[in-house]
Design a protein around this motif. Structure first.
Motif, PDB file in Angstrom:
ATOM      1  N   PRO A 402      -5.340 -26.885 -26.816  1.00  0.00           N
ATOM      2  CA  PRO A 402      -3.990 -26.298 -26.699  1.00  0.00           C
ATOM      3  C   PRO A 402      -4.044 -24.793 -26.443  1.00  0.00           C
ATOM      4  O   PRO A 402      -4.916 -24.087 -26.969  1.00  0.00           O
ATOM      5  CB  PRO A 402      -3.353 -26.597 -28.065  1.00  0.00           C
ATOM      6  N   LEU A 403      -3.105 -24.322 -25.631  1.00  0.00           N
ATOM      7  CA  LEU A 403      -2.947 -22.886 -25.462  1.00  0.00           C
ATOM      8  C   LEU A 403      -2.579 -22.247 -26.787  1.00  0.00           C
ATOM      9  O   LEU A 403      -1.860 -22.829 -27.598  1.00  0.00           O
ATOM     10  CB  LEU A 403      -1.827 -22.583 -24.455  1.00  0.00           C
ATOM     11  N   ALA A 404      -3.028 -21.019 -26.988  1.00  0.00           N
ATOM     12  CA  ALA A 404      -2.684 -20.294 -28.212  1.00  0.00           C
ATOM     13  C   ALA A 404      -1.172 -20.120 -28.321  1.00  0.00           C
ATOM     14  O   ALA A 404      -0.463 -19.972 -27.309  1.00  0.00           O
ATOM     15  CB  ALA A 404      -3.369 -18.936 -28.217  1.00  0.00           C
ATOM     16  N   ASP A 405      -0.686 -20.111 -29.527  1.00  0.00           N
ATOM     17  CA  ASP A 405       0.752 -20.025 -29.793  1.00  0.00           C
ATOM     18  C   ASP A 405       1.389 -18.808 -29.139  1.00  0.00           C
ATOM     19  O   ASP A 405       2.519 -18.863 -28.649  1.00  0.00           O
ATOM     20  CB  ASP A 405       0.974 -19.999 -31.306  1.00  0.00           C
ATOM     21  N   GLN A 406       0.675 -17.673 -29.096  1.00  0.00           N
ATOM     22  CA  GLN A 406       1.264 -16.457 -28.569  1.00  0.00           C
ATOM     23  C   GLN A 406       1.413 -16.454 -27.057  1.00  0.00           C
ATOM     24  O   GLN A 406       1.987 -15.521 -26.492  1.00  0.00           O
ATOM     25  CB  GLN A 406       0.467 -15.222 -29.009  1.00  0.00           C
TER      26      GLN A 406
END
Length: 517
Positions: A402-406
């Protein structure tokens, strides 16, 4: 700061054929009058949008094309005085020794590499230059500037003592841009504006009160029972907290409105009762949030099949704990959704095998999610090497990892931003009416610019498309000179309408656009 690669994005950002002329008033043969206004001493207050910030930095040629400078040039034709700005010492920007304050972005051809690290071609990309000078203090007692735009300032920072105190920089309670030109360590932006006794002012503030939350992928504000709590507002004594510089909260709408009223009351106490105020654009109208699609992942049939096996297992685990599925069925196509982290989801990592724990709050993006511009340089990258994945790699950002939350503003977070922006804008419109000020609907203008038809001047079309739209700079948030000229014309229209003045429009085509290598 990560490089933003445009090899696949830039090729798809094409101009539409049909255009609609947004400007009806000719700038020729205009009888210029001040009307009911007095432009002899114009002062501009605001944030980076007021200062002329663009391309990720404040630098001298950008400052020369700030919208207040454009306004002042037209006001001078109607009796306006000289307009001064706290010019940066170079055309690169940034501050050596202050992390996070690098120089400007420039478009450069950079190497594209395969999974072995071998160069396989070139890609056009914005590359940030290193800071070019140490923080220089050009203010001090009796030294005032007409343009008081402070990059990074939130609404309450304009009334916060110590915001220009260099001693507060290590504790993030000051802003280096205001440190440069503050008249003293204890002053406020408002106090320095009041000391100039302006006859006319502009105020555009509040964007950073929601933008920093947005550009960091959403942090800190919480929603309970459908009610959003804004974690940054005031201290225990009811005073606005200066220590929130660089924080990523959404400001309480009442704090924003109260800060704006405090600024207007302060200016009014010095006789400055005439001015212009603007509202806040939606983040969904600027390229930082609109350039990268939610579904940019190309997959071959074998890869799609292998990934679907894992995601079917995860959807089964969700069903076992009574939760709806989060993972899409991928296809052999170029338009599969990116895999993201969504902190609003129930964390099911405790119910998953260890190798699947990273998917505890993961899901596939939908069209309602906003993938941030910096994600374009990491989607499809092997995080262990920083390079495109090898044929056998099982770790691919945005695909299997998953892509980082930011790097994502989820639909839940985007809804919070819209709710806050609407609340700010309702307050700003009411304040403009209550104080008898000219009002600029900057939000409506940015929505128009983000439309397919865009706007045009003398046959040149402008849109909010990244790089090719002609209005926004390489940071995806701030306009270019031409974009600031479009904004300046909205201010000029509002001033002319409210104060019966006849200031001519500026010509956006005469200002700078993207410089290609």
């Amino acid at each position: 700061m990560k490089k933003i690669f445009l090899s696949s994005i830039a090729a798809s950002l094409l101009f539409a054929v049909s255009c609609q002329n947004d400007f009806e008033n000719s700038t020729e043969d205009v009888v210029v009058t001040a009307g009911d206004a007095n432009f002899s001493h114009y002062v501009a207050l605001g944030n980076s949008l007021t200062s002329g910030y663009r391309d990720g930095a404040l630098y001298s040629s950008g400052q020369s094309e700030s919208y207040p400078s454009m306004l002042a040039g037209q006001m001078k034709l109607a009796g306006g005085g000289e307009f001064s700005q706290p010019m940066m010492p170079n055309d690169v920007g940034g501050f050596i020794g202050i992390p996070g304050f690098g120089g400007r972005y420039n478009l450069q051809l950079v190497d594209k590499k395969d999974y072995t690290g071998a160069v396989i071609g070139k890609s056009l990309s914005p590359v940030q230059a290193p800071a070019a000078a140490n923080l220089d203090v050009i203010g001090g007692a009796g030294k005032y500037f007409s343009n008081m735009g402070v990059p990074g300032a939130k609404s309450f920072h304009l009334i916060t003592p110590g915001y220009g105190n260099a001693a507060n920089l290590p504790i993030a309670a000051a802003n280096p841009y205001f440190v440069r030109f503050a008249t003293s360590a204890s002053t406020t932006v408002l106090a320095d504006a009041m000391a100039q006794s302006p006859t006319f002012f502009s105020l555009w503030i509040g964007a950073n009160d929601v933008l920093s939350y947005s550009t960091n992928g959403g942090t800190n504000s919480q929603t309970t029972g459908g009610v959003t709590t804004y974690t940054q507002a005031t201290d225990q004594n009811g005073n606005t907290n200066p220590a929130t510089y660089r924080s990523n909260d959404i400001s309480d709408p009442n704090v924003v409105a109260g800060s704006i009223k405090a600024v207007l009351d302060g200016l009014k106490s010095k006789g400055a009762t005439k001015g212009v105020i603007a509202n806040i654009p939606y983040v969904t109208s600027i390229p930082y949030f609109t350039t990268v699609p939610y579904n940019p992942v190309p997959l071959a049939a074998a890869s799609a099949t292998a990934l679907n096996t894992n995601f079917a297992t995860l959807n089964g685990a969700l069903a076992n704990v009574g939760l709806p599925k989060r993972f899409a069925t991928l296809t052999a196509s170029a338009n599969n959704p990116v895999l993201i982290v969504d902190k609003s989801l129930t964390d099911i990592s405790a119910f998953l095998p260890p190798q699947f724990a990273i998917y505890g709050q993961a899901r596939h993006a939908t069209a309602e999610d906003l993938i941030l511009l910096p994600a374009s340089s990491v989607i499809g990258i092997d995080p262990t090497t920083g390079l495109p994945p090898s044929p056998t790699s099982q770790t691919i950002l945005g695909v299997s990892i998953p892509l980082a939350d930011q790097l994502v503003l989820t639909k839940t977070e985007a809804a919070k931003v819209k709710t806050a922006t609407d609340a700010y804008n309702l307050q700003i419109a009411n304040i403009a009416t209550a104080y008898g000020l000219a009002f600029v609907n900057a939000n409506a203008k940015m929505i128009e610019l983000n439309s397919t038809s865009g706007i045009q001047w003398d046959g040149v079309k402008y849109t909010a498309k990244f790089v090719t739209g002609g209005a926004f700079s390489l940071d995806g948030v701030h306009p270019l000179g031409r974009g600031y000229a479009i904004i300046a014309n909205e201010f000029l229209k509002a001033i002319n309408s409210k104060y019966r003045s006849n200031l001519p429009m500026v010509n956006p085509n005469s200002y700078s656009g993207v410089k290609f290598p």
